[in-house]
Write a protein that holds these residues in place. Sequence first.
Motif, short mmCIF file in Angstrom:
data_model
loop_
_atom_site.label_atom_id
_atom_site.label_comp_id
_atom_site.label_asym_id
_atom_site.label_seq_id
_atom_site.Cartn_x
_atom_site.Cartn_y
_atom_site.Cartn_z
N GLN A 208 40.25 55.49 49.99
CA GLN A 208 39.85 54.42 50.90
C GLN A 208 39.35 53.19 50.16
OE1 GLN A 208 37.51 55.56 54.25
NE2 GLN A 208 38.54 57.51 54.50
N GLY A 209 39.24 53.27 48.85
CA GLY A 209 38.84 52.11 48.07
C GLY A 209 40.01 51.33 47.51
N GLY A 210 41.21 51.57 48.04
CA GLY A 210 42.41 50.92 47.52
C GLY A 210 43.05 49.95 48.49
N ASP A 211 44.32 49.64 48.22
CA ASP A 211 44.99 48.53 48.91
C ASP A 211 45.37 48.82 50.36
OD1 ASP A 211 46.84 50.39 48.02
OD2 ASP A 211 48.37 48.91 47.49
N TRP A 212 45.43 50.04 50.77
CA TRP A 212 45.81 50.28 52.16
C TRP A 212 44.72 49.85 53.13
CZ3 TRP A 212 48.41 55.77 52.60
CH2 TRP A 212 49.59 55.78 51.86
N LEU A 213 43.48 49.92 52.72
CA LEU A 213 42.38 49.73 53.65
C LEU A 213 41.44 48.58 53.31
CD1 LEU A 213 41.39 53.49 54.10
CD2 LEU A 213 42.79 52.09 55.62
N LEU A 214 41.46 48.08 52.07
CA LEU A 214 40.47 47.10 51.65
C LEU A 214 41.02 45.72 51.35
CD1 LEU A 214 37.76 48.75 49.37
CD2 LEU A 214 37.46 47.59 51.54
N TYR A 215 42.26 45.61 50.97
CA TYR A 215 42.78 44.28 50.61
C TYR A 215 44.30 44.25 50.73
CZ TYR A 215 43.22 46.94 46.27
OH TYR A 215 43.51 47.94 45.35
N GLN A 216 44.82 43.07 51.00
CA GLN A 216 46.26 42.81 51.05
C GLN A 216 46.49 41.40 50.52
OE1 GLN A 216 49.11 44.65 52.29
NE2 GLN A 216 47.72 46.40 52.13
N PRO A 217 47.70 41.12 49.97
CA PRO A 217 47.95 39.79 49.38
C PRO A 217 48.10 38.71 50.44
CG PRO A 217 49.95 41.12 49.33
CD PRO A 217 48.85 42.03 49.81
N LYS A 218 47.02 38.01 50.70
CA LYS A 218 47.03 36.97 51.73
C LYS A 218 48.08 35.91 51.43
CE LYS A 218 44.22 33.26 53.72
NZ LYS A 218 42.93 32.55 53.68
N HIS A 219 48.19 35.50 50.18
CA HIS A 219 49.10 34.40 49.83
C HIS A 219 50.54 34.74 50.17
CE1 HIS A 219 49.64 37.00 46.31
NE2 HIS A 219 50.76 36.33 46.06
N TYR A 220 50.87 36.03 50.21
CA TYR A 220 52.23 36.45 50.51
C TYR A 220 52.42 36.73 52.00
CZ TYR A 220 56.55 39.21 50.32
OH TYR A 220 57.83 39.68 50.52
N LEU A 221 51.44 37.40 52.63
CA LEU A 221 51.61 37.87 54.01
C LEU A 221 51.31 36.83 55.07
CD1 LEU A 221 50.03 41.43 53.66
CD2 LEU A 221 52.47 40.88 53.90
N GLU A 222 50.56 35.77 54.75
CA GLU A 222 50.16 34.81 55.78
C GLU A 222 51.36 34.08 56.38
OE1 GLU A 222 47.41 32.09 54.06
OE2 GLU A 222 48.77 31.44 52.48
#
Length: 670
Positions: A208-222
């Motif tokens: 739960q401390g990884g990319d599925w739940l805590l962060y995603q690449p905003k610059h790419y997904l926005e």
Amino acid sequence: MKGNWPFGIACGTLLLGVSVFGFAGAATDAEDEAASTAVAAGRYNEAPMLAALVAAGELPPVDERLPENPSVLQPIEEVGTYGGTLRVFAVDPNPWNDLTESVERGGGLAKVAPDGSIVGDLAESFSTSPDQRTFTITLRAGTKWSDGAPFTVDDIIFMFEDLVWHEKVSTWNEYKSVHRLTKVDDRTVHLESDSPTPGLELKLITWQGGDWLLYQPKHYLEKWHIEHNPDADAIAKEEGFDNWAEALHAHFWWTPTLDKDKPTLHAWRFAELSPTTRIWERNPYYWKVDTANNQLPYVDSVVSTVVEKDVYTLKVISGEADVAFVRTSLDDYALYKENEEQGGYRVVLIPGLNGSDIGISLNLNHPEPWRAELYQDLRFRQALSMAINRDEVNEAAFFGLAAPRQTTTLPQNSYYKPEWENVAADYDPDAAGALLDEIGLTEKDRSGIRIGADGEPLQIVIEFPTPRISTEAMELVKEYWETVGVKVLLKPEANFGQRRQLNKHDARVDRANNEEVTEFAMGAEYHTCYRSRGVGETAQWVPCGSNHAWGHNWGRWLAADAAIKAGTHTLADFEGGEMPGEEPPEDVKMLDQWGQEWVKTEYGSPEYVELAQKIFDFQARNLVIIGVVGLKPVPLVAKRNIGNIPTGFTMGMEGSTGLNVHGDQFFFKN
């Protein structure tokens, strides 16, 4: 941090490279020269293939690609060498396979240090306010996504505000206690809660401390998010989606991954993605180094091929898989050992994390009153427990490699008591029969089956998930119980979730993962209705909620009671203005109270240990889950030329998928 975990193995991540089909071997003269030049020019070393790109002006120097203060990994065995392609196999296109894009492969924001302390991994540091309502994360300066874009707290804020908390976006939320985020600067963010929330730092060392739940690449997904791009709906329709939310989901979701171009913080980035083949190549911006200042990972690339389960086993024993562990099975242990020499591999048994690999829960809230009364009689559960020959089950179904024991917590956990394993666990069919006679089940039919209160032969239907639970083991349990006069019908479960909600089951079997960090940290999200995050929903020590098997209706009542006390519901919100389920006895209410208090204590404190022991004392006294065996090991198969193979799980891992965290330090020995 307490317990006896193998702290010497630090959490890691995975990396991939350009040479997709090459085995480890000597680098070319040009690559060696480029690598030597790069090392001489900076502090850190890098793979020859990346040094060549730097020399050609196609990539910044390694010192500019790494964070200012990279995370340092202590290798399990030794500092490795660069190069080669790891070949693995998967049984489906999902992330839960060997070295595929599971969140564990990317590493967490924190890790367990060799001395047992929790320190930053992807994050540089973290802290909790004195009132435990504000959790501060500080990222490593200069960390970059695989496309070279900066990794900042904006990526964490985007995850919560634009994905998790957005009403039109479907995703998981395992941080329910976090109510607000405050950005301090590009590296620092406050996660704020309305009530004390201990244990968030523990979540950071789990998946739960990884990319599925805590962060995603905003610059790419926005680009696909309507609140960041007014043209998002038009772009979605061009891509064949009905709206921006569907398109966004397809680009960020992970089960399975659909967008191979999405930047990552994993050791490897996608090079090829198809229904049958997944190829990753080295992430040149990976944020971790070893103790010799070599940027990880060691291996250039990973190739995963999707095959059928029986073909997976054949690939493993033929030596075609460089490593295998997520989809291996102890059922195939003899097969692995028989082919070990010919296949050129070694088999490592990783001590298991399941406090129980077979835990039988009778439905204490059975809708037939006479059955509910019988199942709630402790003597009945004790008799069924003593009728089981656990040593025989272990030898017959688990090669003698598991541990005959009651369902309870793991020996390495800080609050463990050895006596919990042995309560009513000795094989004694005579004593079991005497207890059944004492209850009043003295009348038998011609076949020796005892007559129940309804005048019919007493039969218990046991539902169990296959292949998770050994059919051979359950056949033995059936034999033992019928020997003492209780007929058993084994039913490989079909749609058990619906049957459980209707409360129509007799008994259900599942596993229980009791790793201390995950049990506490993940349970801490449920302040008003605690539930332990065991591998199986049966393995819940506190019956709050409606998902466990031994006290379903008690759980419904307790959940409603908790919601009313929390102010989120009133009695009028429930059907007929009445409490759902069934009011539990006082000792079960107290058990629920201990659970709620436990997850609010400081991890490792005297209060934490005391409450945990009360919970597991209750299980030992009452045998609400009858255990058979636990600690079943996980077979890890690795070619003999692969280095840095783990021999145990580390804290925060829930199971074999967690071993993916070590992928970035695997290497080919020369």
